[in-house]
Design a protein around this motif. Structure first.
Motif, PDB file in Angstrom:
ATOM      1  N   MET A  55       0.748  -1.284   0.014  1.00  0.00           N
ATOM      2  CA  MET A  55      -0.028   0.156   0.056  1.00  0.00           C
ATOM      3  C   MET A  55       0.795   1.285  -0.121  1.00  0.00           C
ATOM      4  SD  MET A  55      -3.010   1.935   0.562  1.00  0.00           S
ATOM      5  CE  MET A  55      -4.228   1.003   0.800  1.00  0.00           C
ATOM      6  N   THR A  56       0.960   2.095  -1.053  1.00  0.00           N
ATOM      7  CA  THR A  56       1.217   3.349  -1.074  1.00  0.00           C
ATOM      8  C   THR A  56       0.492   4.410  -1.206  1.00  0.00           C
ATOM      9  OG1 THR A  56       3.413   2.431  -2.341  1.00  0.00           O
ATOM     10  CG2 THR A  56       2.954   4.857  -2.302  1.00  0.00           C
ATOM     11  N   VAL A  57       0.502   5.050  -0.186  1.00  0.00           N
ATOM     12  CA  VAL A  57      -0.450   6.512  -0.066  1.00  0.00           C
ATOM     13  C   VAL A  57       0.055   7.558  -0.703  1.00  0.00           C
ATOM     14  CG1 VAL A  57      -1.823   7.751   1.291  1.00  0.00           C
ATOM     15  CG2 VAL A  57      -1.442   5.590   1.947  1.00  0.00           C
ATOM     16  N   ALA A  58      -0.418   8.220  -1.582  1.00  0.00           N
ATOM     17  CA  ALA A  58      -0.107   9.575  -2.190  1.00  0.00           C
ATOM     18  C   ALA A  58      -0.637  10.669  -1.351  1.00  0.00           C
ATOM     19  CB  ALA A  58      -0.470   9.603  -3.617  1.00  0.00           C
ATOM     20  N   VAL A  59       0.484  11.355  -0.757  1.00  0.00           N
ATOM     21  CA  VAL A  59      -0.010  12.608  -0.364  1.00  0.00           C
ATOM     22  C   VAL A  59       0.151  13.922  -1.202  1.00  0.00           C
ATOM     23  CG1 VAL A  59       0.207  14.019   1.852  1.00  0.00           C
ATOM     24  CG2 VAL A  59       0.475  11.679   2.090  1.00  0.00           C
ATOM     25  N   VAL A  60      -1.052  14.416  -1.675  1.00  0.00           N
ATOM     26  CA  VAL A  60      -1.020  15.177  -2.727  1.00  0.00           C
ATOM     27  C   VAL A  60      -0.534  16.646  -2.513  1.00  0.00           C
ATOM     28  CG1 VAL A  60      -2.285  16.173  -4.934  1.00  0.00           C
ATOM     29  CG2 VAL A  60      -2.699  13.930  -4.092  1.00  0.00           C
ATOM     30  N   ASP A 115      -2.323   3.393  -3.757  1.00  0.00           N
ATOM     31  CA  ASP A 115      -3.484   2.513  -3.284  1.00  0.00           C
ATOM     32  C   ASP A 115      -4.321   3.437  -2.476  1.00  0.00           C
ATOM     33  OD1 ASP A 115      -2.274   0.297  -4.473  1.00  0.00           O
ATOM     34  OD2 ASP A 115      -0.992   0.181  -3.162  1.00  0.00           O
ATOM     35  N   GLY A 116      -3.748   4.613  -2.358  1.00  0.00           N
ATOM     36  CA  GLY A 116      -4.595   5.494  -1.138  1.00  0.00           C
ATOM     37  C   GLY A 116      -4.111   7.018  -1.499  1.00  0.00           C
ATOM     38  N   VAL A 117      -5.032   7.998  -1.290  1.00  0.00           N
ATOM     39  CA  VAL A 117      -4.792   9.256  -1.516  1.00  0.00           C
ATOM     40  C   VAL A 117      -5.142  10.229  -0.188  1.00  0.00           C
ATOM     41  CG1 VAL A 117      -5.276  11.285  -2.960  1.00  0.00           C
ATOM     42  CG2 VAL A 117      -5.163   8.974  -3.963  1.00  0.00           C
ATOM     43  N   VAL A 118      -4.273  10.696   0.290  1.00  0.00           N
ATOM     44  CA  VAL A 118      -4.509  11.991   1.196  1.00  0.00           C
ATOM     45  C   VAL A 118      -4.366  13.358   0.502  1.00  0.00           C
ATOM     46  CG1 VAL A 118      -3.950  12.949   3.338  1.00  0.00           C
ATOM     47  CG2 VAL A 118      -3.917  10.633   3.244  1.00  0.00           C
ATOM     48  N   ILE A 119      -5.431  14.220   0.625  1.00  0.00           N
ATOM     49  CA  ILE A 119      -5.297  15.615   0.253  1.00  0.00           C
ATOM     50  C   ILE A 119      -5.117  16.399   1.629  1.00  0.00           C
ATOM     51  CG2 ILE A 119      -6.439  17.492  -0.854  1.00  0.00           C
ATOM     52  CD1 ILE A 119      -6.158  15.056  -2.555  1.00  0.00           C
ATOM     53  N   PRO A 120      -3.741  16.795   1.725  1.00  0.00           N
ATOM     54  CA  PRO A 120      -3.482  17.308   3.074  1.00  0.00           C
ATOM     55  C   PRO A 120      -3.849  18.743   3.218  1.00  0.00           C
ATOM     56  CG  PRO A 120      -1.570  17.600   1.668  1.00  0.00           C
ATOM     57  CD  PRO A 120      -2.864  16.886   1.062  1.00  0.00           C
ATOM     58  N   PRO A 165      -9.181   4.524  -1.559  1.00  0.00           N
ATOM     59  CA  PRO A 165      -9.480   5.193  -0.318  1.00  0.00           C
ATOM     60  C   PRO A 165      -8.911   6.556  -0.386  1.00  0.00           C
ATOM     61  CG  PRO A 165      -8.372   3.481   0.354  1.00  0.00           C
ATOM     62  CD  PRO A 165      -8.409   3.273  -0.776  1.00  0.00           C
ATOM     63  N   VAL A 166      -9.663   7.586  -0.188  1.00  0.00           N
ATOM     64  CA  VAL A 166      -9.640   9.244  -0.320  1.00  0.00           C
ATOM     65  C   VAL A 166      -9.592   9.712   1.021  1.00  0.00           C
ATOM     66  CG1 VAL A 166      -9.663  11.261  -1.701  1.00  0.00           C
ATOM     67  CG2 VAL A 166      -9.542   8.979  -2.739  1.00  0.00           C
ATOM     68  N   LEU A 167      -8.920  10.596   1.332  1.00  0.00           N
ATOM     69  CA  LEU A 167      -9.039  11.250   2.794  1.00  0.00           C
ATOM     70  C   LEU A 167      -8.831  12.728   2.535  1.00  0.00           C
ATOM     71  CD1 LEU A 167      -9.705  11.224   5.729  1.00  0.00           C
ATOM     72  CD2 LEU A 167      -7.293  10.548   6.243  1.00  0.00           C
ATOM     73  N   GLY A 168      -9.670  13.616   2.732  1.00  0.00           N
ATOM     74  CA  GLY A 168      -9.253  15.128   3.044  1.00  0.00           C
ATOM     75  C   GLY A 168      -9.470  15.610   4.196  1.00  0.00           C
ATOM     76  N   ILE A 169      -8.090  16.173   4.530  1.00  0.00           N
ATOM     77  CA  ILE A 169      -7.955  16.622   5.765  1.00  0.00           C
ATOM     78  C   ILE A 169      -8.105  18.435   5.942  1.00  0.00           C
ATOM     79  CG2 ILE A 169      -6.379  16.802   8.032  1.00  0.00           C
ATOM     80  CD1 ILE A 169      -5.344  13.952   7.074  1.00  0.00           C
ATOM     81  N   CYS A 170      -8.425  19.203   6.512  1.00  0.00           N
ATOM     82  CA  CYS A 170      -8.511  20.485   6.728  1.00  0.00           C
ATOM     83  C   CYS A 170      -8.726  21.079   5.181  1.00  0.00           C
ATOM     84  CB  CYS A 170      -7.329  21.011   7.371  1.00  0.00           C
ATOM     85  SG  CYS A 170      -7.477  22.640   7.928  1.00  0.00           S
ATOM     86  N   ASN A 171      -7.757  21.783   4.726  1.00  0.00           N
ATOM     87  CA  ASN A 171      -7.601  22.370   3.323  1.00  0.00           C
ATOM     88  C   ASN A 171      -8.055  21.097   2.230  1.00  0.00           C
ATOM     89  OD1 ASN A 171      -5.535  23.574   0.831  1.00  0.00           O
ATOM     90  ND2 ASN A 171      -7.309  24.566   1.201  1.00  0.00           N
ATOM     91  N   GLY A 172      -7.604  20.124   2.566  1.00  0.00           N
ATOM     92  CA  GLY A 172      -8.087  18.826   1.862  1.00  0.00           C
ATOM     93  C   GLY A 172      -9.567  18.380   1.944  1.00  0.00           C
ATOM     94  N   ALA A 173     -10.004  18.912   2.972  1.00  0.00           N
ATOM     95  CA  ALA A 173     -11.404  18.673   3.208  1.00  0.00           C
ATOM     96  C   ALA A 173     -12.481  19.728   2.272  1.00  0.00           C
ATOM     97  CB  ALA A 173     -12.030  18.742   4.691  1.00  0.00           C
ATOM     98  N   GLN A 174     -11.832  21.092   2.565  1.00  0.00           N
ATOM     99  CA  GLN A 174     -12.433  21.949   1.497  1.00  0.00           C
ATOM    100  C   GLN A 174     -12.468  21.728   0.201  1.00  0.00           C
ATOM    101  OE1 GLN A 174      -9.808  24.966   3.361  1.00  0.00           O
ATOM    102  NE2 GLN A 174     -11.112  25.500   4.642  1.00  0.00           N
ATOM    103  N   ILE A 175     -11.043  21.036  -0.300  1.00  0.00           N
ATOM    104  CA  ILE A 175     -10.840  20.752  -1.677  1.00  0.00           C
ATOM    105  C   ILE A 175     -11.832  19.548  -1.946  1.00  0.00           C
ATOM    106  CG2 ILE A 175      -9.246  19.651  -3.261  1.00  0.00           C
ATOM    107  CD1 ILE A 175      -7.017  21.193  -1.409  1.00  0.00           C
ATOM    108  N   GLY A 176     -12.098  18.863  -0.961  1.00  0.00           N
ATOM    109  CA  GLY A 176     -12.690  17.591  -1.481  1.00  0.00           C
ATOM    110  C   GLY A 176     -14.220  18.064  -1.561  1.00  0.00           C
ATOM    111  N   CYS A 177     -14.520  18.965  -0.829  1.00  0.00           N
ATOM    112  CA  CYS A 177     -16.222  19.427  -1.097  1.00  0.00           C
ATOM    113  C   CYS A 177     -16.273  20.270  -2.477  1.00  0.00           C
ATOM    114  CB  CYS A 177     -16.529  20.458   0.252  1.00  0.00           C
ATOM    115  SG  CYS A 177     -16.866  19.216   1.423  1.00  0.00           S
TER     116      CYS A 177
END
Lengths: 226, 85
Positions: A1-6, A42-47, A80-92
């Motif tokens: 599993m490699t998670v891409a942190v964009v 295999d996973g993405v985080v929008i930080p 799996p994609v997780l948006g945290i903070c600004n990543g949550a704003q971007i996700g919406c």
């Protein structure tokens, strides 16, 4: 599993997120948005951060960058994609999740620890917690007030897609425990494509390393182990 | 082709809290002004060359739909005027 942190220009929680994931034994790498998602992601985080200086609206610019089309396609495939903070704003803004995160009720940037109640423990992100469990996470945002149309909110609640609500130390969801005026005290929710896509304003990566603070967030990031 | 300037005004939907406008209203009151309520909006002026005013309006409307406004929280209005050099 490699998670891409964009990484976007203005991301600033990208390295923290890679380090937190690494500490959990989850392989993660920084991915500059112009380079596109690696094939083996295999996973993405929008930080978190302030991508594009929050121009227009927080997350508006990054949401429309080409890499987000790749993230949506990956989400469609079940990544799996997780948006945290600004990543949550971007996700919406990128229509990964419903609603919008906009200016705090206080009209101020708020940097503080808050309590979250686990609303649904039957998602990849929350399955290591118990429903009703109270977690302590930090927030650091000026635009974290969750806004969503009433009928969409009702559907989110009905479909058990609210992950966390702001609460007090005892788990009571009260107006006083709502730090930013979020509708229904929503702090995080899952996406229209399924529970494998989620966004939240509080920062799990800042409560993962034992030498920094509590480790309440580690079990959320462990979803990437699955 | 004709030169147009399209204006796109983006404002929060009625009922969506606007903390910045409330803060601005309070600051005006501190300066001694009397007011009932203050609403704010973003106004974008976009210079467009198009075949017709309708075509310019259509393009500006798509700009509003796809970027300038967030339909969850915003309403928008588009206006088009011919642009003189």
């Amino acid at each position: 599993m490699t998670v891409a942190v964009v990484q976007f220009g203005g991301s600033n929680c990208d390295r923290d997120t890679v380090r937190a994931l690494g500490a959990l034994g989850v392989e993660a790498e920084l991915v500059w948005h112009e380079d596109g998602l690696p094939d083996d992601a295999d996973g993405v985080v929008i930080p978190g951060g302030f991508s594009y200086g929050d121009y227009l609206r927080a997350g508006a610019m990054a949401a429309r960058s080409p890499v987000m089309a790749e993230v949506r396609a990956a989400a469609d495939r079940g990544t799996p994609v997780l948006g945290i903070c600004n990543g949550a704003q971007i996700g919406c803004e990128a229509s990964l999740t419903p609603g919008a995160f906009t200016t705090n009720e206080s009209a101020r940037f708020q940097c503080e620890h808050v309590h979250l109640r686990v609303e649904n423990a039957d998602t990849p992100w929350t399955r290591r917690y118990k429903e009703g469990e109270v977690l302590e996470f930090p927030i650091a945002h000026g635009e974290g007030r969750y806004e969503v149309a009433d009928d969409r909110l009702a559907a989110l609640a009905e479909d058990d897609r609210i992950l966390f609500r702001y609460c007090d130390a005892d788990g009571a969801v009260t107006p006083e425990a709502n730090p930013n005026g979020s509708k229904h005290s929503v702090a995080g929710a899952t996406g229209d494509r399924g529970n494998h896509v989620a966004v939240l304003m509080p920062h799990p990566e800042r409560v993962t390393l034992a030498d920094v603070a509590s480790t309440d967030g580690a079990d959320l990031l462990r979803a990437f182990e699955d | 082709m004709t030169a147009f300037t399209a204006t796109v005004e983006v404002r929060l939907k009625r009922g969506v809290l606007d903390p910045e406008a409330e803060t601005t209203a309070r600051a005006l009151e501190r300066l001694g002004f009397e007011l009932e309520e203050l609403r704010s909006a973003d106004r974008f002026e976009v210079d467009i060359d198009a075949e017709s005013a309708d075509a310019a309006r259509e393009r500006a409307t798509e700009m509003a739909e796809r970027l300038l406004a967030n339909p969850t929280i915003h309403d928008y209005e588009v206006g088009v005027e011919e642009r003189r050099a």
